[in-house]
Design a protein around this motif. Structure first.
Motif: not given
Lengths: 413, 413
Positions: A4, A6, A26, A29-30, A34, A36, A38, A130
């Motif tokens: 994803l 974001l 975040a 979601l992680r 997912h 990520l 950002v 991330v």
């Protein structure tokens, strides 16, 4: 496990507390598995603060050095968000546009993305990090810092999602999705589950300021599923996607409107070839953008020519028109800034007749006089007196039953 | 036509008005025919503001992301100064550390410069531009933003001057030069026309905070003539250069002092090989820096061992010493934070005897008790009770007649 991208705008990262909230979102979601990337904007107020400093030193600060200055806004945010993630024990790494290597052209202050080198980001994602990227900025071939212009962070997010072939690009904003119309005007306005790229473009360009037009164009072109959702509340937001994935079968997606335009009319122009060009050429030369254009052939071999411009350009356009009027031997020049444009948008109208008449009927029922009409494949716009704006929008919202979830009432498409 | 590297610190660029003043000063020098590279720090207060934001998100913000954050401070200043120059019609171009390509090691927050690529800057100078460079920052081999640590802008300026073989590196500060001692303590303190790199190093490390030690070391190593002068007043400042260029023949350049140290003593340690290591090893392991060290052999085959540390490290060092004391079978551990170090500095003392006795005589005349003595080739330091600091400095300033311009009174060197 999906990837994803974001994107959080300036309001969503406006304070350290809000940046911490972004980090927590975040992390959740992680936690769901997912990967990520950002993308963040400058903290709200920061860009204006920097512009203020610039103006104290140069009355018309622009070009290369303005980009050097403004790009620091996002750079601060990427560092702070990465720190916030690390404070939670989450490995993170920040990149400026130049460090990713988001290559742009050299048009400072309004650069366009040419290519994105995804190798560093992919390496970090594989290492479980991330990745936090500064929106709005890139680097030119010559190594100069460039910016994409205001709101360019959306474009950065979509372009990264396209380059990384992400499963979804999520734009977090201060609204919880795209609505059938502005909820401040129509209380019963409904959040759309889905909308097509084309509808979103018409909604955005007509005044729904949820997303940058360029970002939607980019997403449509590269077929990046785009979701608009709230930074501050939970919820699914609105998914902007292609028509194929569309489940809802509404004829009309929403009612857009715009109160920033002014109307100009040149009446009784002797009708001859090239009239439109002789009127609009000088307007374009003055860098004035024209929106709607309508021309009617009148009685005595003359024509009336009407168009709309942004209200800020009204006085300038009127001056030009008065000069052109003399040259063309026109009868009269008139104008009005007290107008509003209301549009009905929906891909459903491609295959359905009767939308226009239903629209005009509803407005007539409320005695709202239509001053101009303009149509495209998926929208019908009318110009009305400004005082009818709210009534007109509410009337059309009701007429197309937009407060109700569509339930497959038109399956013949 | 000469090439000058100018450096302006945070106070000198603290407001848009002051940045404009810097631009005007650069324009005057350019008008005199100089080519200019201008190195700037972050606007005063900006680094602390950024650190404050960082601490809100991470209790121990450090490393890579802190550098991404802090480097924005100088980036703002380079853009604003370039705009200010352009507003005066002076072509200018800004560079971040990474854009110049000031290559450093990867030690984030305290990186060291490895090399500087001067090609872009030379190109701009040849094109008649003023080049504005962000101090304090560089880029690692891996492309990460690094910072040189606080005050590193001086080092950036000197390193650029060395790389470009500049005629002079001018450090503009809030003082108008290097003084024989702190004018707040001795009113008749005199600005030095010149001082050698070695003297400056001793003055700086002993507490005269005019210049960063690393910058002076760097300048000495690459023989870059360094001038300290005021941002706010006109004047020649102080030139820091090699001994060869020296005209003044003073024995003593100045009196430095330091009030930030604390003294620790371990008494009655059985004297045996390795004592010093067993005492200072654990201190070093705790990352405590030791300044002066004095050891005396006592009567009964025991030794007294005294050293000084920064006051912030006093409690920690005392705790370590108490444990070591038990292991070594020492008689006693004592300490004192109410001390001051006063130093007489001058390359003249290399070839002149009698400086030490003149120093001790002057202090004795005022009944100032000396607690520790330490000497090097070009300085003599004593530790005294803190209450004697001002009196001691004034006494020594008088004793070496530092208020008078030297007039070749010692030509036998």
């Amino acid at each position: 496990m999906s990837l994803l991208v974001l994107k959080f705008g300036g309001t969503s990262v406006g304070t350290p507390e809000r940046i911490r909230n972004v980090a927590e979102r975040a992390l959740r979601l992680r936690g769901d598995g997912h990967s990520l990337v950002v993308v963040v904007s400058a903290m709200s107020g920061e860009t204006d603060r920097l512009l203020g400093l610039a103006r104290e030193l140069h009355p018309r600060a622009e070009g290369r050095e303005l980009d050097v200055l403004l790009s620091t806004g996002e750079q601060v945010t990427i560092a702070l968000l990465s720190m916030a993630l690390e404070a939670y024990g989450c490995p993170a790494r920040s990149y400026t546009g130049g460090q990713v290597r988001i290559l742009t052209d050299s048009a400072h202050n309004k650069a366009r993305i040419r290519s994105i080198d995804d190798s560093r980001i992919r390496g970090d994602l594989e290492a479980g990090r991330v990745v936090v990227v500064a929106g709005f900025q890139g680097i030119s071939e010559e190594g100069a810092i460039t910016t994409l212009g205001r709101g360019g962070s959306d474009t950065t997010a979509v372009a990264l999602a396209a380059a990384l072939n992400a499963d979804e690009c999520r734009i977090y904003t201060d609204v919880d999705g795209v609505y059938t119309t502005d909820p401040r005007v129509v209380k019963r306005a409904r959040r759309l589950e889905r909308i097509t790229f084309e509808e979103m473009l018409e909604m955005a360009s007509l005044g729904s300021k949820v997303l940058q037009i360029r970002a939607v164009e980019f997403a449509g072109k590269y077929n990046v599923p785009l979701r608009v959702l709230s930074s501050f509340e939970e919820g699914q937001g609105t998914l902007i996607t292609t028509e194929e994935g569309r489940v809802e079968q509404a004829l009309v997606a929403g009612i857009a409107f715009n109160q920033n335009e002014a109307q100009l009319t040149i009446q009784g122009v002797p009708d001859q070839p090239g009239v439109a060009y002789r009127i609009l050429g000088p307007i374009a030369d003055a860098n004035i953008e024209v929106d709607m254009i309508v021309q009617n052939v009148g009685a005595d071999n003359t024509t009336d020519f009407t168009f709309t411009v942004h209200r800020n350009d009204y006085e300038k356009a009127l001056g030009i028109l008065e000069q052109v009027s003399g040259e063309l031997g026109a009868r009269n020049v008139a104008g009005d800034t007290k107008i509003a444009k209301i549009s009905v948008v929906g891909v459903g109208m491609r295959s359905h007749a009767g939308i226009a008449s239903r629209m005009f009927e509803a407005l007539a029922r409320e005695s709202i006089n239509i001053r101009m009409i303009s149509t495209s494949e998926i929208k019908i716009s009318v110009v009305v007196d400004e005082k009818y704006l709210e009534l007109g929008v509410r009337t059309l919202h009701d007429a197309f039953e937009l407060e109700q979830e569509p339930t497959g009432q038109s399956t013949d498409r």
